[in-house]
Write a protein that holds these residues in place. Structure first.
Motif, PDB file in Angstrom:
ATOM      1  N   PHE A 214       0.946  -1.217   0.124  1.00  0.00           N
ATOM      2  CA  PHE A 214       0.156   0.083   0.170  1.00  0.00           C
ATOM      3  C   PHE A 214       0.918   1.347  -0.050  1.00  0.00           C
ATOM      4  O   PHE A 214       1.878   1.177   0.779  1.00  0.00           O
ATOM      5  CB  PHE A 214      -0.886   0.130   1.325  1.00  0.00           C
ATOM      6  CG  PHE A 214      -2.041  -0.956   1.221  1.00  0.00           C
ATOM      7  CD1 PHE A 214      -3.207  -0.487   0.559  1.00  0.00           C
ATOM      8  CD2 PHE A 214      -2.157  -2.246   1.574  1.00  0.00           C
ATOM      9  CE1 PHE A 214      -4.381  -1.382   0.597  1.00  0.00           C
ATOM     10  CE2 PHE A 214      -3.024  -3.111   1.347  1.00  0.00           C
ATOM     11  CZ  PHE A 214      -4.139  -2.835   0.987  1.00  0.00           C
ATOM     12  N   GLU A 215       0.570   2.262  -0.939  1.00  0.00           N
ATOM     13  CA  GLU A 215       1.220   3.357  -0.781  1.00  0.00           C
ATOM     14  C   GLU A 215       0.527   4.283   0.190  1.00  0.00           C
ATOM     15  O   GLU A 215      -0.530   4.894   0.138  1.00  0.00           O
ATOM     16  CB  GLU A 215       0.908   3.911  -2.340  1.00  0.00           C
ATOM     17  CG  GLU A 215       2.018   5.060  -2.695  1.00  0.00           C
ATOM     18  CD  GLU A 215       1.769   5.523  -4.049  1.00  0.00           C
ATOM     19  OE1 GLU A 215       1.096   6.311  -4.292  1.00  0.00           O
ATOM     20  OE2 GLU A 215       2.238   4.769  -5.151  1.00  0.00           O
ATOM     21  N   ILE A 216       1.458   4.786   1.318  1.00  0.00           N
ATOM     22  CA  ILE A 216       0.779   5.571   2.252  1.00  0.00           C
ATOM     23  C   ILE A 216       1.867   6.867   2.424  1.00  0.00           C
ATOM     24  O   ILE A 216       3.052   6.402   2.902  1.00  0.00           O
ATOM     25  CB  ILE A 216       0.624   4.722   3.519  1.00  0.00           C
ATOM     26  CG1 ILE A 216      -0.443   3.533   3.540  1.00  0.00           C
ATOM     27  CG2 ILE A 216      -0.176   5.673   4.641  1.00  0.00           C
ATOM     28  CD1 ILE A 216      -0.473   2.638   4.643  1.00  0.00           C
ATOM     29  N   GLU A 217       1.460   7.894   2.123  1.00  0.00           N
ATOM     30  CA  GLU A 217       2.432   8.892   1.989  1.00  0.00           C
ATOM     31  C   GLU A 217       2.519   9.797   3.347  1.00  0.00           C
ATOM     32  O   GLU A 217       3.353  10.044   3.840  1.00  0.00           O
ATOM     33  CB  GLU A 217       2.109   9.897   0.745  1.00  0.00           C
ATOM     34  CG  GLU A 217       2.587   9.268  -0.453  1.00  0.00           C
ATOM     35  CD  GLU A 217       2.168  10.179  -1.785  1.00  0.00           C
ATOM     36  OE1 GLU A 217       1.297  11.127  -1.507  1.00  0.00           O
ATOM     37  OE2 GLU A 217       2.301   9.798  -2.852  1.00  0.00           O
ATOM     38  N   ASP A 218       1.038  10.053   3.671  1.00  0.00           N
ATOM     39  CA  ASP A 218       1.110  10.889   4.751  1.00  0.00           C
ATOM     40  C   ASP A 218       1.456   9.798   6.123  1.00  0.00           C
ATOM     41  O   ASP A 218       0.792   9.103   6.226  1.00  0.00           O
ATOM     42  CB  ASP A 218      -0.412  11.256   5.029  1.00  0.00           C
ATOM     43  CG  ASP A 218      -0.495  12.427   5.547  1.00  0.00           C
ATOM     44  OD1 ASP A 218       0.283  12.803   6.507  1.00  0.00           O
ATOM     45  OD2 ASP A 218      -1.355  13.354   5.553  1.00  0.00           O
ATOM     46  N   VAL A 221      -1.287   8.944   8.581  1.00  0.00           N
ATOM     47  CA  VAL A 221      -2.442   8.151   8.100  1.00  0.00           C
ATOM     48  C   VAL A 221      -2.649   6.774   9.024  1.00  0.00           C
ATOM     49  O   VAL A 221      -3.881   6.445   9.508  1.00  0.00           O
ATOM     50  CB  VAL A 221      -2.264   7.842   6.746  1.00  0.00           C
ATOM     51  CG1 VAL A 221      -3.265   6.492   6.201  1.00  0.00           C
ATOM     52  CG2 VAL A 221      -2.666   8.898   5.698  1.00  0.00           C
ATOM     53  N   ASP A 224      -4.279   7.729  12.231  1.00  0.00           N
ATOM     54  CA  ASP A 224      -5.812   8.395  11.988  1.00  0.00           C
ATOM     55  C   ASP A 224      -6.595   7.250  11.775  1.00  0.00           C
ATOM     56  O   ASP A 224      -7.874   7.204  12.093  1.00  0.00           O
ATOM     57  CB  ASP A 224      -5.843   9.463  10.671  1.00  0.00           C
ATOM     58  CG  ASP A 224      -5.156  10.823  11.370  1.00  0.00           C
ATOM     59  OD1 ASP A 224      -4.872  10.766  12.274  1.00  0.00           O
ATOM     60  OD2 ASP A 224      -4.710  11.694  10.619  1.00  0.00           O
ATOM     61  N   PHE A 225      -6.218   6.404  10.485  1.00  0.00           N
ATOM     62  CA  PHE A 225      -6.809   5.322  10.234  1.00  0.00           C
ATOM     63  C   PHE A 225      -7.254   4.400  11.510  1.00  0.00           C
ATOM     64  O   PHE A 225      -8.405   3.856  11.278  1.00  0.00           O
ATOM     65  CB  PHE A 225      -6.229   4.486   9.207  1.00  0.00           C
ATOM     66  CG  PHE A 225      -6.933   3.516   8.489  1.00  0.00           C
ATOM     67  CD1 PHE A 225      -7.767   3.908   7.396  1.00  0.00           C
ATOM     68  CD2 PHE A 225      -6.716   2.178   8.814  1.00  0.00           C
ATOM     69  CE1 PHE A 225      -8.478   2.959   7.005  1.00  0.00           C
ATOM     70  CE2 PHE A 225      -7.654   1.253   8.018  1.00  0.00           C
ATOM     71  CZ  PHE A 225      -8.461   1.515   7.219  1.00  0.00           C
TER      72      PHE A 225
ATOM     73  N   PRO B  72      -2.310   0.098  -4.836  1.00  0.00           N
ATOM     74  CA  PRO B  72      -3.048   0.080  -3.695  1.00  0.00           C
ATOM     75  C   PRO B  72      -2.552   1.035  -2.723  1.00  0.00           C
ATOM     76  O   PRO B  72      -1.537   1.468  -2.753  1.00  0.00           O
ATOM     77  CB  PRO B  72      -2.654  -1.373  -2.913  1.00  0.00           C
ATOM     78  CG  PRO B  72      -2.349  -2.080  -4.155  1.00  0.00           C
ATOM     79  CD  PRO B  72      -1.706  -1.492  -5.222  1.00  0.00           C
ATOM     80  N   THR B  73      -3.618   1.907  -2.185  1.00  0.00           N
ATOM     81  CA  THR B  73      -3.171   2.890  -1.374  1.00  0.00           C
ATOM     82  C   THR B  73      -4.273   3.369  -0.100  1.00  0.00           C
ATOM     83  O   THR B  73      -5.389   2.646  -0.367  1.00  0.00           O
ATOM     84  CB  THR B  73      -2.892   4.233  -2.241  1.00  0.00           C
ATOM     85  OG1 THR B  73      -2.762   5.499  -1.352  1.00  0.00           O
ATOM     86  CG2 THR B  73      -4.307   4.422  -2.957  1.00  0.00           C
ATOM     87  N   GLU B  76      -6.470   9.586   3.365  1.00  0.00           N
ATOM     88  CA  GLU B  76      -7.403  10.164   4.262  1.00  0.00           C
ATOM     89  C   GLU B  76      -8.154  11.331   3.685  1.00  0.00           C
ATOM     90  O   GLU B  76      -7.481  12.137   2.964  1.00  0.00           O
ATOM     91  CB  GLU B  76      -6.494  10.728   5.656  1.00  0.00           C
ATOM     92  CG  GLU B  76      -7.371  11.088   6.659  1.00  0.00           C
ATOM     93  CD  GLU B  76      -6.638  11.429   7.930  1.00  0.00           C
ATOM     94  OE1 GLU B  76      -5.285  11.521   8.004  1.00  0.00           O
ATOM     95  OE2 GLU B  76      -7.225  12.346   8.575  1.00  0.00           O
ATOM     96  N   PHE B 101     -12.091   7.838   4.796  1.00  0.00           N
ATOM     97  CA  PHE B 101     -10.859   7.295   4.291  1.00  0.00           C
ATOM     98  C   PHE B 101     -11.095   6.492   2.983  1.00  0.00           C
ATOM     99  O   PHE B 101     -12.331   6.030   2.961  1.00  0.00           O
ATOM    100  CB  PHE B 101     -10.087   6.229   5.340  1.00  0.00           C
ATOM    101  CG  PHE B 101      -9.506   6.911   6.295  1.00  0.00           C
ATOM    102  CD1 PHE B 101      -8.000   7.052   6.159  1.00  0.00           C
ATOM    103  CD2 PHE B 101      -9.700   7.245   7.600  1.00  0.00           C
ATOM    104  CE1 PHE B 101      -7.219   7.693   7.162  1.00  0.00           C
ATOM    105  CE2 PHE B 101      -9.129   7.918   8.417  1.00  0.00           C
ATOM    106  CZ  PHE B 101      -7.684   7.891   8.283  1.00  0.00           C
TER     107      PHE B 101
END
Lengths: 294, 165
Positions: A214-218, A221, A224-225, B72-73, B76, B101
């Motif tokens: 998964f691309e999680i930049e922030d 996230v 928060d998620f 996949p990402t 928010e 989300f």
């Protein structure tokens, strides 16, 4: 005389009469009448509760179906990333979800029993209790573990506002390695099952084996998620529990009405027989009196 | 290549700048062509496993467009408009979401959890304006709690007033 004896044996052999003892005459008749009246009243109440529960059922079921989709969307990340609970959690939080109202069979006590079982199997577990019913039960055995309790939830179908508020208070309790939700899963209209659902913390999500795809930049996230997911899953648990509770109440009240109806039948028969016996008695007395005069 | 052409025209239609990441999955195994969208709020489900062509999202990383076979990402969402484009309808369906989300998973599945979402047409511009005025006033309040609450409201209402006219 033979007729009198036969009536007495018939009455004595009915099951209700056996409970009450051999029926006496006038006083017993009055007693049976009052008893019959009160059972009729109870039947009216349980029947009304059954009808109310039936009408609320469809709404609760809709809310539950909806929350299932919502929960599915919220937990997809944990599922796809193959997140796992920390192997050796030092501190676990168990959120026990019930409601304030009874008259719905064993639904609340089963959750409380499951909670007690979990507590006996695991150490270092803190409790958050939602609903007065499980609170009353768990306070007797595990008062020290209860960190937080909520009441007044679940009168109507649960809302996101309530769930968010509960999640907020849980966050304030501090860091837990592992959060678990214990709720009644609605299986079918007649069955439910106390179920434990894992809520993955930010740490657990980041440690998941496949989270890399998964691309999680922030960087905010994951945290928060996980907070958002906690609220979503609390809502899901509450909705399932609510639907299960209402369907359990409907069944409990349906059974109560049926039992009351059975008793009404038995008592009506007993009442009529006793009355008939009294009349026969009087007739026998009159006839004996008249024949002795001849 | 055909898919790419379709992708470009779609982007042109929406006026969105093509982002680098949209092309990140060019080598993805199977191109199903459609994006499967689930858009759920706590009290209602707007889409459930519906095939669409493109979804534009307001995220903390800026406005992004999601097409089939997106990498996949997890994004928010910030208050803003979610646009859903499908081949069945000429116009994009627009929903204002308050936050939430979005998760894109393998196999072109997009799951959006919104705290609240309504079609744009459901909002009354006057009501938005009145609430915006009120929030502006409250945001300068000396009571910290009121001010903090108003700031959140202000953020949402400003985004809303930009799209509701």
């Amino acid at each position: 005389m033979i007729a009198r004896q036969r009536i007495a044996t018939v009455i004595a052999s009915t099951p209700v009469a056996r409970v009450l003892g051999t029926p006496r005459t006038y006083a017993t008749l009055r007693e049976i009448e009052t008893r019959l009246k009160s059972i009729k009243n109870i039947e009216k109440i349980t029947n009304t509760m059954m009808i109310v529960a039936s009408t609320r059922m469809s709404k609760a079921e809709r809310a539950m179906q909806n929350s299932r989709v919502y929960e599915g969307a919220a937990s997809i990340l944990a599922k796809k990333a193959e997140a796992a609970v920390s192997a050796d959690p030092s501190k676990t939080l168990l959120v026990v979800m019930t409601s304030d109202k009874g008259l719905c069979g064993s639904i609340h006590s089963q959750v409380a029993r499951r909670a007690r079982q979990y507590l006996s199997e695991n150490s270092n577990v803190d409790l958050v209790v939602i609903g007065d019913k499980s609170k009353a039960q768990l306070q007797r055995t595990n008062a020290a573990e209860i960190k937080l309790s909520f009441s007044g939830v679940g009168k109507e179908a649960p809302t996101y506002g309530e769930a968010a508020l509960i999640a907020d208070e849980i966050e304030k309790l501090g860091d837990y390695d592992n959060i678990k939700l214990l709720y009644n899963k609605f299986v079918t209209g007649v069955s439910f099952e106390p179920t434990i659902l894992d809520v993955y913390t930010a740490k657990e999500l980041q440690a998941a084996p496949k989270v890399g795809q998964f691309e999680i930049e922030d960087e905010n996230v994951p945290k928060d998620f996980s907070e958002f997911t906690l609220a979503s899953q609390i809502l899901y648990g509450l909705s399932e529990g609510h639907a299960a509770e209402i369907s359990a109440r409907r069944n409990a009240m349906d059974n109560a009405s049926k039992n009351a109806n059975d008793m009404i039948n038995k008592y009506s028969i007993l009442y009529n027989r006793t009355r008939q016996a009294v009349i026969t008695n009087e007739l026998v007395d009159i006839i004996t009196g008249a024949s002795s005069l001849e | 290549m055909l898919r790419l052409v379709g992708l470009r025209t779609n982007l042109k239609l929406t006026g969105l700048k093509p982002l680098q990441r949209l092309y990140a999955t060019e080598g993805a195994p199977v191109a199903s062509g459609a994006l499967r969208l689930t858009l759920a709020c706590p009290n209602k489900v707007l889409f459930k496993n519906k095939d669409v062509t493109q979804v534009n999202l307001p995220s903390t990383a800026g406005s992004i467009g999601i097409l089939a076979d997106h990498v996949p990402t997890v994004e928010e969402l910030v208050p803003g408009v979610v646009e859903v484009l499908s081949s069945a309808q000429a116009d994009a369906e627009k929903f204002f979401v308050a936050g939430g989300f979005a998760t894109v998973t393998e196999g072109s599945e997009l799951q959006i959890n919104a705290v609240d979402a309504y079609p744009i047409s459901a909002f009354r511009p006057e009501a938005v304006r009145t609430l915006l005025e009120e929030a502006r006033k409250n945001s300068t309040s000396s009571d910290e709690e009121v001010a903090a609450q108003a700031k959140v409201e202000l953020e949402l209402l400003e985004a809303l007033s930009a799209v509701v006219k």
